[in-house]
Design a protein around this motif. Structure first.
Motif, PDB file in Angstrom:
ATOM      1  N   VAL A  46       5.875  47.493 -21.532  1.00 55.56           N
ATOM      2  CA  VAL A  46       7.007  48.318 -21.954  1.00 55.56           C
ATOM      3  C   VAL A  46       8.091  47.425 -22.553  1.00 55.56           C
ATOM      4  N   PRO A  47       8.531  47.689 -23.773  1.00 54.46           N
ATOM      5  CA  PRO A  47       9.633  46.913 -24.357  1.00 54.46           C
ATOM      6  C   PRO A  47      10.954  47.206 -23.649  1.00 54.46           C
ATOM      7  N   VAL A  48      11.605  46.136 -23.178  1.00 56.32           N
ATOM      8  CA  VAL A  48      12.890  46.256 -22.494  1.00 56.32           C
ATOM      9  C   VAL A  48      13.856  45.234 -23.072  1.00 56.32           C
ATOM     10  N   LEU A  49      15.142  45.392 -22.739  1.00 57.93           N
ATOM     11  CA  LEU A  49      16.181  44.504 -23.273  1.00 57.93           C
ATOM     12  C   LEU A  49      16.432  43.349 -22.298  1.00 57.93           C
ATOM     13  N   LEU A  50      16.111  42.135 -22.737  1.00 62.41           N
ATOM     14  CA  LEU A  50      16.367  40.938 -21.938  1.00 62.41           C
ATOM     15  C   LEU A  50      16.227  39.727 -22.848  1.00 62.41           C
ATOM     16  N   HIS A  51      17.231  38.857 -22.813  1.00 60.45           N
ATOM     17  CA  HIS A  51      17.152  37.654 -23.635  1.00 60.45           C
ATOM     18  C   HIS A  51      16.275  36.588 -22.992  1.00 60.45           C
ATOM     19  N   ASP A  52      16.472  36.333 -21.704  1.00 63.87           N
ATOM     20  CA  ASP A  52      15.754  35.269 -21.019  1.00 63.87           C
ATOM     21  C   ASP A  52      14.355  35.736 -20.620  1.00 63.87           C
ATOM     22  N   ASP A  53      13.519  34.771 -20.240  1.00 60.88           N
ATOM     23  CA  ASP A  53      12.170  35.166 -19.804  1.00 60.88           C
ATOM     24  C   ASP A  53      12.118  35.493 -18.315  1.00 60.88           C
ATOM     25  N   THR A  54      13.238  35.309 -17.597  1.00 63.57           N
ATOM     26  CA  THR A  54      13.322  35.711 -16.198  1.00 63.57           C
ATOM     27  C   THR A  54      14.582  36.541 -15.980  1.00 63.57           C
ATOM     28  N   LEU A  55      14.675  37.128 -14.802  1.00 61.09           N
ATOM     29  CA  LEU A  55      15.840  37.938 -14.435  1.00 61.09           C
ATOM     30  C   LEU A  55      16.947  37.110 -13.789  1.00 61.09           C
ATOM     31  N   LYS A  56      16.780  35.795 -13.676  1.00 62.64           N
ATOM     32  CA  LYS A  56      17.671  34.982 -12.848  1.00 62.64           C
ATOM     33  C   LYS A  56      19.116  34.974 -13.337  1.00 62.64           C
ATOM     34  N   ARG A  57      19.360  34.643 -14.607  1.00 65.35           N
ATOM     35  CA  ARG A  57      20.738  34.464 -15.079  1.00 65.35           C
ATOM     36  C   ARG A  57      21.551  35.748 -14.981  1.00 65.35           C
ATOM     37  N   LEU A  58      20.994  36.837 -15.435  1.00 60.80           N
ATOM     38  CA  LEU A  58      21.764  38.085 -15.473  1.00 60.80           C
ATOM     39  C   LEU A  58      21.721  38.870 -14.172  1.00 60.80           C
ATOM     40  N   TRP A  59      20.589  38.801 -13.487  1.00 63.33           N
ATOM     41  CA  TRP A  59      20.382  39.712 -12.374  1.00 63.33           C
ATOM     42  C   TRP A  59      20.172  39.013 -11.041  1.00 63.33           C
ATOM     43  N   GLY A  60      20.185  37.671 -11.047  1.00 62.00           N
ATOM     44  CA  GLY A  60      20.095  36.927  -9.796  1.00 62.00           C
ATOM     45  C   GLY A  60      18.746  36.969  -9.118  1.00 62.00           C
ATOM     46  N   VAL A  61      17.724  37.299  -9.889  1.00 55.49           N
ATOM     47  CA  VAL A  61      16.364  37.383  -9.338  1.00 55.49           C
ATOM     48  C   VAL A  61      15.474  36.435 -10.134  1.00 55.49           C
ATOM     49  N   ASP A  62      14.958  35.411  -9.491  1.00 53.64           N
ATOM     50  CA  ASP A  62      14.171  34.399 -10.197  1.00 53.64           C
ATOM     51  C   ASP A  62      12.716  34.840 -10.307  1.00 53.64           C
ATOM     52  N   ARG A  63      12.528  35.868 -11.151  1.00 51.43           N
ATOM     53  CA  ARG A  63      11.185  36.414 -11.366  1.00 51.43           C
ATOM     54  C   ARG A  63      10.946  36.545 -12.870  1.00 51.43           C
ATOM     55  N   PRO A  64       9.810  36.073 -13.370  1.00 47.05           N
ATOM     56  CA  PRO A  64       9.503  36.211 -14.792  1.00 47.05           C
ATOM     57  C   PRO A  64       9.283  37.671 -15.164  1.00 47.05           C
ATOM     58  N   LEU A  65       9.857  38.071 -16.290  1.00 46.37           N
ATOM     59  CA  LEU A  65       9.713  39.461 -16.717  1.00 46.37           C
ATOM     60  C   LEU A  65       8.259  39.837 -16.952  1.00 46.37           C
ATOM     61  N   ASP A  66       7.491  38.923 -17.530  1.00 42.95           N
ATOM     62  CA  ASP A  66       6.117  39.280 -17.889  1.00 42.95           C
ATOM     63  C   ASP A  66       5.184  39.393 -16.687  1.00 42.95           C
ATOM     64  N   ARG A  67       5.738  39.161 -15.486  1.00 44.70           N
ATOM     65  CA  ARG A  67       4.945  39.365 -14.267  1.00 44.70           C
ATOM     66  C   ARG A  67       5.413  40.579 -13.481  1.00 44.70           C
ATOM     67  N   LEU A  68       6.337  41.332 -14.072  1.00 39.76           N
ATOM     68  CA  LEU A  68       6.891  42.502 -13.407  1.00 39.76           C
ATOM     69  C   LEU A  68       6.595  43.763 -14.206  1.00 39.76           C
ATOM     70  N   THR A  69       6.244  44.832 -13.520  1.00 46.82           N
ATOM     71  CA  THR A  69       6.115  46.122 -14.185  1.00 46.82           C
ATOM     72  C   THR A  69       7.499  46.712 -14.401  1.00 46.82           C
ATOM     73  N   LEU A  70       7.566  47.742 -15.228  1.00 45.29           N
ATOM     74  CA  LEU A  70       8.851  48.401 -15.445  1.00 45.29           C
ATOM     75  C   LEU A  70       9.401  48.946 -14.134  1.00 45.29           C
ATOM     76  N   ALA A  71       8.540  49.509 -13.299  1.00 44.95           N
ATOM     77  CA  ALA A  71       9.002  50.048 -12.016  1.00 44.95           C
ATOM     78  C   ALA A  71       9.611  48.947 -11.159  1.00 44.95           C
ATOM     79  N   GLU A  72       9.018  47.768 -11.163  1.00 44.83           N
ATOM     80  CA  GLU A  72       9.557  46.656 -10.379  1.00 44.83           C
ATOM     81  C   GLU A  72      10.889  46.175 -10.952  1.00 44.83           C
TER      82      GLU A  72
END
Length: 233
Positions: A46-72
């Motif tokens: 699913v295409p989503v809006l995010l500059h970085d390849d992880t959620l860490k900087r903006l959302w404080g979660v050190d998880r790569p986007l490409d390893r997460l489903t949209l629901a996650e």
């Protein structure tokens, strides 16, 4: 009279968290003609809006986007968190979105272009990034409007321009001067500049002939353009 396009960089990030629906809406409300956003894919495509390849900087979660489903992603960032591209297109209303494609692959570009088509938004979307990503966009959509990001004063080779067929050349703002803008215009292209945040740099770009300016301070750029128009009348 020449028109300068005001582009909000990732929305209106000095007021609202970047690459969110709220940031897109804030940029539009403060005078943006278009909003630049970054688009990547979740693990389930699913295409989503995010500059970085992880959620860490903006959302404080050190998880790569490409390893997460949209629901996650929804669970980790909350209801006002990372939006889908479709949600951002709806939030922009009749305004344009400039889609930057960090980490672009053939599969991600196909999915992003497909979402734009499904949303009936092809006429109000254009794409920016380096040559490799824009070649993928051109292959996926022969009619796509492209702003080819270029990072040197040396012009792109004609063979690349023929293959990408951009409408814009998209430069870091410090590179843009009158000589460069005149050369790009002679070649039949438009000049986009990023990311100018001081009124001085905005005025310099306008005087140099930039056709589009991407900024984190949409209201400041809109004010500079408005005052310039008033002085001319």
């Amino acid at each position: 009279m020449r028109t300068v396009t005001v582009v909000g960089h990732r929305g209106d990030p000095y007021r609202v968290r970047e690459n969110t629906v709220g940031s897109v809406r804030s940029a539009v409300a403060r005078g943006a003609d278009a909003v630049e956003v970054d688009v990547r894919l979740t693990r389930d495509g699913v295409p989503v809006l995010l500059h970085d390849d992880t959620l860490k900087r903006l959302w404080g979660v050190d998880r790569p986007l490409d390893r997460l489903t949209l629901a996650e992603v929804r669970r980790l960032t909350g209801p006002a968190g990372v939006p889908t591209l479709a949600e951002a297109l709806a939030a922009a209303g009749g305004h344009r979105l400039m889609l930057d494609l960090p980490g672009a692959t053939e599969a991600s570009v196909r999915a992003i272009v497909g979402t734009v088509r499904e949303c009936g938004a092809a006429e109000r979307v254009y794409y920016c990034s380096g040559a490799a990503a824009m070649l993928l966009v051109r292959a996926a959509d022969p009619a796509a409007e492209i702003a080819l990001t270029w990072t040197t004063l040396a012009p792109p080779r004609p063979v690349l321009l023929d293959a990408v067929a951009p409408r814009w050349l998209n430069y870091r703002f410090g590179l843009v001067g009158r000589a460069l803008a005149d050369r790009v215009h002679r070649d039949g292209l438009l000049v986009a500049a990023w990311t100018a945040d001081t009124r001085r740099s905005m005025r310099r770009l306008i005087l140099s002939g930039a056709d589009s300016i991407t900024t984190n301070r949409v209201d400041a750029l809109a004010s500079v353009l408005r005052r310039g128009k008033e002085h001319r009348t």
